[in-house]
Design an enzyme around this catalytic site. Sequence first.
Site, PDB file in Angstrom:
ATOM      1  N   GLY A   1       0.822  -1.207   0.000  1.00 27.55           N
ATOM      2  CA  GLY A   1       0.000   0.000   0.000  1.00 27.55           C
ATOM      3  C   GLY A   1       0.852   1.252   0.000  1.00 27.55           C
ATOM      4  CB  ALA A   2       4.342   1.634  -0.698  1.00 30.45           C
TER       5      ALA A   2
ATOM      6  NE  ARG B  50      -4.390   6.456  -1.902  1.00 34.10           N
ATOM      7  CZ  ARG B  50      -5.655   6.812  -2.083  1.00 34.10           C
ATOM      8  NH1 ARG B  50      -5.948   7.960  -2.665  1.00 34.10           N
ATOM      9  NH2 ARG B  50      -6.632   6.019  -1.700  1.00 34.10           N
TER      10      ARG B  50
ATOM     11  CG  ASP C 184      -5.717  -8.330  -4.916  1.00 35.48           C
ATOM     12  OD1 ASP C 184      -5.634  -8.052  -3.707  1.00 35.48           O
ATOM     13  OD2 ASP C 184      -6.791  -8.646  -5.460  1.00 35.48           O
ATOM     14  CB  VAL C 185      -2.110  -7.684  -0.282  1.00 36.65           C
ATOM     15  CG1 VAL C 185      -0.974  -6.718  -0.578  1.00 36.65           C
ATOM     16  CG2 VAL C 185      -3.388  -6.953   0.119  1.00 36.65           C
TER      17      VAL C 185
ATOM     18  CE1 TYR D 140      -9.208   0.553   8.105  1.00 40.85           C
ATOM     19  CE2 TYR D 140      -9.469   1.619  10.229  1.00 40.85           C
ATOM     20  CZ  TYR D 140      -8.716   1.381   9.098  1.00 40.85           C
ATOM     21  OH  TYR D 140      -7.477   1.967   8.968  1.00 40.85           O
TER      22      TYR D 140
ATOM     23  CB  ALA E 141     -10.263  -5.671   9.516  1.00 44.43           C
ATOM     24  CE  LYS E 142      -6.183  -1.110   9.655  1.00 49.59           C
ATOM     25  NZ  LYS E 142      -4.979  -1.484   8.886  1.00 49.59           N
TER      26      LYS E 142
END
Length: 254
Positions: free
Chosen positions: A13-14, A16, A63-64, A154, A157-158
């Site tokens: 996710g690098a 931005r 795609d991770v 979210y 998930a976190k």
Amino acid sequence: MTNLDGRVALVTGAARGIGAEIARLYARAGARVGVLDLKDDMTAGTVAAITQAGGQAIGLGADVCDAAQVDAALERIVQEFGGLDIVVNNAGVTRDNLLFKMTEDDWDTVMSVHLRGTFLVTRAAQRIMVEKRYGRVINVSSTSALGNRGQANYSAAKAGVQGFTRTTAIELGPFGITVNSIGPGYVDTEMTRATAERLGVPVEQRLAEIAAGLPVRRVGRPADIANAALFLAADESGFVTGQVLYVDGGRSVR
């Protein structure tokens, strides 16, 4: 500055925001960096910023959530740079909504990127790191893991990322690999600005409201998170593992 000379890092996710800032800081510290995002061309800006400053970086499109794409990306970084020492699992998305409005797709998308993605990248990376008996895995969680209205997906998930961090720290520690998590608070990025716009709140007003409720009286910047990621990536941080470092201006202590 912490010295990462000779180290190879992968940041997901690098393209931005926080991920781009971490990638740039690692490069300034001497690491060779794999800049990973969904599409190869999305990474061009971060890679250019690193190379123009004299650093070394390659862009990786993957795609991770796709195991084959993750494995191929890690194989490429090993071929290009000769190994892998540091992984930052930063890739993420939001699909915010109140529970009664949340769709199954909202839930599944967020779970897949944050949890499946972190699992797949870490699983692939540890194969390399175990053989070398050295590694740093840094998972980006969030203060939302503590609960946040409109973010049931979210937040879950976190929180899952934090549980994954603790368990993999136990499993991988004997091989010289530390696993830690960073829990950012509200950070001023394109993603959080888009959220404010979606809520119909002027961005500057939203930032001021958040800042007023924090002990430090300001919102976070990507550099705040990158500095924490640099600390956890250092050789000198080898006795720190299984931890969640909240970088949130004091939100988590209120």
